[in-house]
Design a protein around this motif. Sequence first.
Motif, PDB file in Angstrom:
ATOM      1  N   LEU A  93       0.822  -1.217   0.000  1.00  0.00           N
ATOM      2  CA  LEU A  93       0.000   0.000   0.000  1.00  0.00           C
ATOM      3  C   LEU A  93       0.853   1.264   0.000  1.00  0.00           C
ATOM      4  O   LEU A  93       0.544   2.232  -0.702  1.00  0.00           O
ATOM      5  N   SER A  94       1.935   1.230   0.770  1.00  0.00           N
ATOM      6  CA  SER A  94       2.796   2.425   0.791  1.00  0.00           C
ATOM      7  C   SER A  94       3.496   2.613  -0.552  1.00  0.00           C
ATOM      8  O   SER A  94       3.719   3.742  -0.983  1.00  0.00           O
ATOM      9  N   ALA A  95       3.814   1.516  -1.235  1.00  0.00           N
ATOM     10  CA  ALA A  95       4.423   1.627  -2.559  1.00  0.00           C
ATOM     11  C   ALA A  95       3.426   2.197  -3.554  1.00  0.00           C
ATOM     12  O   ALA A  95       3.784   2.998  -4.425  1.00  0.00           O
ATOM     13  N   LEU A  96       2.165   1.837  -3.426  1.00  0.00           N
ATOM     14  CA  LEU A  96       1.133   2.368  -4.313  1.00  0.00           C
ATOM     15  C   LEU A  96       0.899   3.852  -4.065  1.00  0.00           C
ATOM     16  O   LEU A  96       0.595   4.602  -4.986  1.00  0.00           O
ATOM     17  N   GLY A  98       3.149   5.899  -3.149  1.00  0.00           N
ATOM     18  CA  GLY A  98       4.358   6.629  -3.510  1.00  0.00           C
ATOM     19  C   GLY A  98       5.226   6.916  -2.320  1.00  0.00           C
ATOM     20  O   GLY A  98       6.189   7.660  -2.406  1.00  0.00           O
ATOM     21  N   GLU A  99       4.888   6.369  -1.171  1.00  0.00           N
ATOM     22  CA  GLU A  99       5.690   6.566   0.026  1.00  0.00           C
ATOM     23  C   GLU A  99       6.737   5.474   0.109  1.00  0.00           C
ATOM     24  O   GLU A  99       6.562   4.373  -0.372  1.00  0.00           O
ATOM     25  N   ASP A 100       7.812   5.797   0.784  1.00  0.00           N
ATOM     26  CA  ASP A 100       8.872   4.828   0.991  1.00  0.00           C
ATOM     27  C   ASP A 100       8.661   4.182   2.355  1.00  0.00           C
ATOM     28  O   ASP A 100       8.374   4.866   3.329  1.00  0.00           O
ATOM     29  N   ALA A 101       8.780   2.893   2.462  1.00  0.00           N
ATOM     30  CA  ALA A 101       8.571   2.192   3.730  1.00  0.00           C
ATOM     31  C   ALA A 101       9.607   2.620   4.757  1.00  0.00           C
ATOM     32  O   ALA A 101       9.342   2.643   5.954  1.00  0.00           O
ATOM     33  N   ASP A 102      10.808   3.000   4.324  1.00  0.00           N
ATOM     34  CA  ASP A 102      11.859   3.419   5.243  1.00  0.00           C
ATOM     35  C   ASP A 102      11.510   4.740   5.917  1.00  0.00           C
ATOM     36  O   ASP A 102      11.891   4.990   7.046  1.00  0.00           O
TER      37      ASP A 102
END
Length: 109
Positions: A93-96, A98-102
């Motif tokens: 979901l975070s990749a969708l 546009g956020e970076d998980a880090d």
Amino acid sequence: MKTGGRKKGTPNKENPLKGFIRAHSLSYFEPKNVKFNGKATIMSDFELDMAELAPDDRVNAELRLLEFHTPKMKAVDVDMSAKINVRTIEDKLSALCGEDADEDDDEDD
């Protein structure tokens, strides 16, 4: 464009040895009137020879004959290793979004 060789449809040259071997093989498997165990019966020379073999020799002969009728299987090497990155639903979901998980990990500190 064909420049030499035989014309299309020309039969192969007869081979006398091949013809002799074929005729001999056919006569070996052809049923005939014979005496087997004191009884008149119809059997080929092949069947007579097989009947006279011991059971284990008969099985070996049959197995060797089967080699001519069944295709040989080749061994195939397969690389079954796979590189799988396990991602959680939150990572997807975070990749969708546009956020970076880090980045989320840094905010929690």
